[in-house]
Design an enzyme around this catalytic site. Structure first.
Site, PDB file in Angstrom:
ATOM      1  CG  ASP A 208      -1.982   1.077   1.206  1.00 16.05           C
ATOM      2  OD1 ASP A 208      -2.530   1.334   0.113  1.00 16.05           O
ATOM      3  OD2 ASP A 208      -2.256   1.678   2.261  1.00 16.05           O
ATOM      4  CB  SER A 232      -6.386   2.823   0.219  1.00 17.59           C
ATOM      5  OG  SER A 232      -5.019   3.113   0.026  1.00 17.59           O
ATOM      6  CD  GLN A 282      -4.557   0.914  -2.712  1.00 17.46           C
ATOM      7  OE1 GLN A 282      -3.996   1.973  -2.954  1.00 17.46           O
ATOM      8  NE2 GLN A 282      -4.194   0.136  -1.695  1.00 17.46           N
TER       9      GLN A 282
END
Length: 290
Positions: A208, A232, A282
């Protein structure tokens, strides 16, 4: 008290079990406005893995970031046993902070078996060896002369060595017409031990860190003042082969689309031999500041 950032990451992922299927994770006090999403995802995967027999590696996870977490406040992870089959085990994890759900994760574990055939697409491009590239800290120091105090503190606590394949761009002129692609070499800054679950959760944490860079590259420099806030929204990973997060891994990232305030990014993670070990997707939310 541990001072090595890799040891600190292992400690961060070592959850406290407070009841059957209920775990508590630390959330360090940081200068960030919200808890780092990779931390929550990594801790949630630890909680899921702790409720399995340990003979089935995780093969996929799907997660949603529902609310921003508050730094410095513990997070409780509640695990639901969805399925315990002959080949697959499924767990659903809910992360709760101060009585509110901030994150959901579903993880699937698969008993290793022979498939009868294998194939993979090769990496999209050849890249320099990681040892030949400067660290992010070195690039920033080269550009600014010295690290600002806040970045200096963050660099000392960083558990992963990140090295951008393409040199950082610092001006809007440099990013104009740039393709929405980015690639980094990454590895933990120290040994992580031999527990495969720790390496899987550590890489989940790291996945991430740079993925949404690919969405931002055509819009603004990755470092310096930001014109957009980003967060996110969801995160998915597929784990194809065993790996070590304290060995060099190439994270090749791209953004096929950004529209409506959301940007989609996908990444492929390769080991030094060019074997695809993890795939990542993502979506992030982007809002103009000011």
């Amino acid at each position: 008290m541990t001072t090595n950032p890799a040891e600190s990451l292992v400690d961060l992922l070592d959850l406290e079990q407070i009841e059957v299927d209920i775990f508590r994770g630390r959330s360090p006090e940081e200068s960030l406005q919200r808890v780092f999403g990779g931390q929550v995802a990594g801790q949630a995967l630890v909680a899921a893995g702790r409720t399995t027999e340990g003979d089935r590696p995780v093969h996929s996870l799907h997660a949603y970031f529902l609310r921003p977490g508050r730094p410095g406040v513990p997070i409780v992870y509640q695990v639901e046993h969805v399925r315990d089959g002959r080949s697959f085990t499924t767990r659903r994890v809910t992360a709760v902070q101060q009585g509110r759900t901030i994150f959901n994760l579903t993880a699937s574990f698969h008993k290793p078996e022979e498939g009868g055939f294998e194939h993979q697409l090769p990496p999209a491009r050849k890249v320099p060896d990681p040892e030949s590239l400067p660290t992010v800290t070195e690039e920033i120091r080269e550009h600014l002369g010295a690290l600002p105090e806040q970045l200096e503190r963050m660099a000392r606590r960083q558990p992963f060595d990140i090295r951008y394949v393409d040199r950082l761009r610092w001006t809007t002129e440099e990013v104009r017409d740039a393709e929405p692609r980015s690639a980094v070499w990454m590895r933990a800054v120290g040994p992580l031990g031999d527990d495969p679950l720790v390496h899987t959760c550590a890489l989940t944490y790291a996945s991430d860190m740079t993925l949404l860079d690919a969405v931002r590259i055509p819009v603004e420099p990755l470092w310096g003042p930001r014109g957009f806030d980003m967060a996110s929204l969801d995160h998915a990973m597929w784990f194809h082969r065993p790996f070590r997060a304290d060995d060099w891994l190439l994270y090749d990232q791209e953004s096929p689309i950004a529209v409506g305030g959301r940007g989609l990014a996908r990444g492929r993670i390769y080991d030094l031999e060019g074997r695809l070990v993890v795939s990542v997707v993502q979506e992030g939310l982007f809002r103009k500041l000011g």
